[in-house]
Structure formats: structure tokens, C-alpha cells
Design an enzyme around this catalytic site. Sequence first.
Site, PDB file in Angstrom:
ATOM      1  N   SER A   1     -10.101   5.895  -4.827  1.00 35.85           N
ATOM      2  CA  SER A   1     -11.131   7.057  -4.896  1.00 35.85           C
ATOM      3  C   SER A   1     -10.717   7.979  -6.000  1.00 35.85           C
ATOM      4  O   SER A   1     -11.376   8.679  -6.832  1.00 35.85           O
ATOM      5  CB  SER A   1     -11.107   7.651  -3.579  1.00 35.85           C
ATOM      6  OG  SER A   1     -10.067   8.317  -2.968  1.00 35.85           O
TER       7      SER A   1
ATOM      8  N   ARG B   1       1.163   9.851   5.948  1.00 36.48           N
ATOM      9  CA  ARG B   1       1.182   8.595   6.311  1.00 36.48           C
ATOM     10  C   ARG B   1       2.724   7.965   5.701  1.00 36.48           C
ATOM     11  O   ARG B   1       2.912   6.744   5.562  1.00 36.48           O
ATOM     12  CB  ARG B   1       0.211   7.733   6.071  1.00 36.48           C
ATOM     13  CG  ARG B   1      -1.230   8.166   6.788  1.00 36.48           C
ATOM     14  CD  ARG B   1      -2.295   7.369   6.352  1.00 36.48           C
ATOM     15  NE  ARG B   1      -3.486   7.804   6.958  1.00 36.48           N
ATOM     16  CZ  ARG B   1      -4.700   8.274   6.720  1.00 36.48           C
ATOM     17  NH1 ARG B   1      -4.841   7.893   5.344  1.00 36.48           N
ATOM     18  NH2 ARG B   1      -5.617   8.624   7.494  1.00 36.48           N
TER      19      ARG B   1
ATOM     20  N   LYS C   1      -2.195  -1.335  -3.712  1.00 33.90           N
ATOM     21  CA  LYS C   1      -3.218  -0.036  -3.330  1.00 33.90           C
ATOM     22  C   LYS C   1      -2.292   1.238  -3.598  1.00 33.90           C
ATOM     23  O   LYS C   1      -1.342   1.234  -2.926  1.00 33.90           O
ATOM     24  CB  LYS C   1      -3.946  -0.238  -2.417  1.00 33.90           C
ATOM     25  CG  LYS C   1      -5.194   0.881  -2.132  1.00 33.90           C
ATOM     26  CD  LYS C   1      -5.579   0.746  -0.735  1.00 33.90           C
ATOM     27  CE  LYS C   1      -6.635   1.951  -0.538  1.00 33.90           C
ATOM     28  NZ  LYS C   1      -7.175   2.205   0.798  1.00 33.90           N
TER      29      LYS C   1
ATOM     30  N   LYS D   1       1.085  -1.185   0.196  1.00 37.07           N
ATOM     31  CA  LYS D   1      -0.234   0.108   0.135  1.00 37.07           C
ATOM     32  C   LYS D   1       0.946   1.301   0.080  1.00 37.07           C
ATOM     33  O   LYS D   1       1.803   1.608   1.023  1.00 37.07           O
ATOM     34  CB  LYS D   1      -0.897   0.027   1.178  1.00 37.07           C
ATOM     35  CG  LYS D   1      -1.797   1.242   1.293  1.00 37.07           C
ATOM     36  CD  LYS D   1      -2.746   1.285   2.642  1.00 37.07           C
ATOM     37  CE  LYS D   1      -3.714   2.355   2.745  1.00 37.07           C
ATOM     38  NZ  LYS D   1      -4.511   2.323   4.038  1.00 37.07           N
TER      39      LYS D   1
END
Length: 329
Positions: free
Chosen positions: A273, A216, A247, A194
Site C-alpha cells: 500500500s 509487529r 513483502k 515478510k
Amino acid sequence: MFQRFRRTRLNKHLRALVRETSVSTDDFIYPLFVRSGEGIKTEVASMPGVFQMSLDEILKECTELKKLGLYSIILFGIPDVKDSIGSDSLCEHGIIASAVRAVKKEHPDMFVVTDLCFCEYTDHGHCGIIDEMNETVNNDATLEISAQQAIIHAKAGADMIAPSGMMDGIIETLRDTLDANGYENLPIMAYSTKFASGYYGPFRDVAESTPSFGDRASYQMDPANRREAINESISDEMQGADILMVKPALAYLDIVREIKDNTSLPMAVYNVSGEYAMLKLAGKHDLIDYERVVMETMISFKRAGADIIISYHAKEVAKMLLRVPPKTI
């Protein structure tokens, strides 16, 4: 003699016969966002067609999904009250546990995946307990409460758990905890690679999980690192993951293929998204043939090696497939 490749392209039936990649409703997991209350179905401005829904609306949505041939969902919970450790996610009466129980009671034939993380439940928007000195997440402390959250999900009736926080050692921690508590047959879909991506922006609107400080990047993958990305997924495979994931999807199809070629597990991609919102906006302004590009995007995921596609487009794709058989697309 040169080869005339068009011999197998001139006739549409022959094109269908030799087509290497296809898309079906069985490929998809559809994300749903649940919050407390009744009669709530609030569209997210940055993600047209995606909603925050109360549980009664989630149950109605599951009925509609099944009519389209979609039987797999991933649930995200949005609690009314957030705190520093995401207590709502650790409560048997919290929003996610309540949603899982209700969906499995009303729709026992639905396959319910739970996102296991803390960003939606914390007041700081990060994926676990904060390490204030280093302005990051305390990895090992977060592992402990992640194990607690996994048991909450398992007891509620989740069919698969998907930890998304990118904590080192999360798969081994969850596998050991689930096995020790009698849930040895509960699969884990690892968010194994990710990336700390800019494509997540609209998700933070729907999940209300924008970090209150920093970003992050200290615990999610650097988008520039290919070998590290492969190692992340190989590590999760060794720790006991049942399914691996990349992802975001669209900008990382090279990583999808390399992981697929270097591991033996099924591969999921999360069509995130930002990817969804870009196509929606382009379609709205007639910049693209929207349905054609959506389907082309889904095919690209499958061609790269994905077995599972988590996508906000899933309902649209299902409707396209109902109108036109997959082999003719």
C-alpha cells in the site's frame, strides 16, 4: 574494439525483439477488501482507487476485472465485530468464508486466493493470540487457530491459501491440516519473507488493522537482515509451500533476486500500500510520468525474479496493456 550496444536499440522493433522482460495480465493478483452490507463502495483516503466493498460490489468488481483480463484476486475480510481471537475468521458464516462462496458461485472462473491471518479480525490488530507477558503473538497457540481458519477457507472453495501472519511453522501446520482433511491439492502461497515495514501504513486504513499496542517487529522480519530473509523462504519451501513471497517489494528487490537464486519455487511479490500511495501522490502532483513509472516498477519486479505480482495497480496496468501491446512498452 568496443561494442556498439545501440545497434540493437535504434529501431523500436529490434528493441522489442531483444527485450528480456515483459509484463502481462497473467502476472497479477488483485487485492479486494470485503465487508458486510449492501451497496457499499468506500474509497480509502490514503489509497486512491482502492475501496472497501460489500459483497454485491465485489461481485460487480469481478465482472470488471475479467473484462480487463484479470482473473486472480486475493480477498481480505473486514468483519463488523472483532474480538481477541478473530472469531469471525473461524466461522463458516463469517465475512471471508461468505465472500469466497459467493465469488466462486457467481464467477467460477475467478482464481480466489484468501489471506489467512487474524489482524483484520482481532480487536487488538495483531496477527494471532496475544502473549500478554511478552507483548507479542503466541506463536504455537496461533498455529492451532490458523489451522482451523485454513479449513474454513478450503470448505468455502478457496483456490489458494496465503498465510500472512509470519508464524514460525505455519506452512507445515497448514499443509498437514489440509492434507489430513482431503485438501492435499490446495496450494499454499507463503508470505515467506515478510518484513516489519513502514510501507504498510495505508493498508491498515483499508483493513482497519492498526495494532492497538506496540508493533509487529517481534514476529515479522527485521528489514536489515539479508541472510535471515533468505533462510525464512528456504524454510517455508522445506515445509511444503508451493509459492514463496517477498513483502514489501520495491525496497527489497535484492532479496527477491537472492531468494529466486536459492530456491526452486515460483516467486511472488506484494507491491504494498505504501508503494502504491507514493506513486499515486507523485502522479497527482505531476512529479512523475505516472503511467510510465508504474510500468517501470512492474518491470523491475519481474526483472528481479518475480513470477507473480500482487498489486493495487493491477487494473491500471491491465488498461495500459490493452492500449499498448506489452512488447512495445
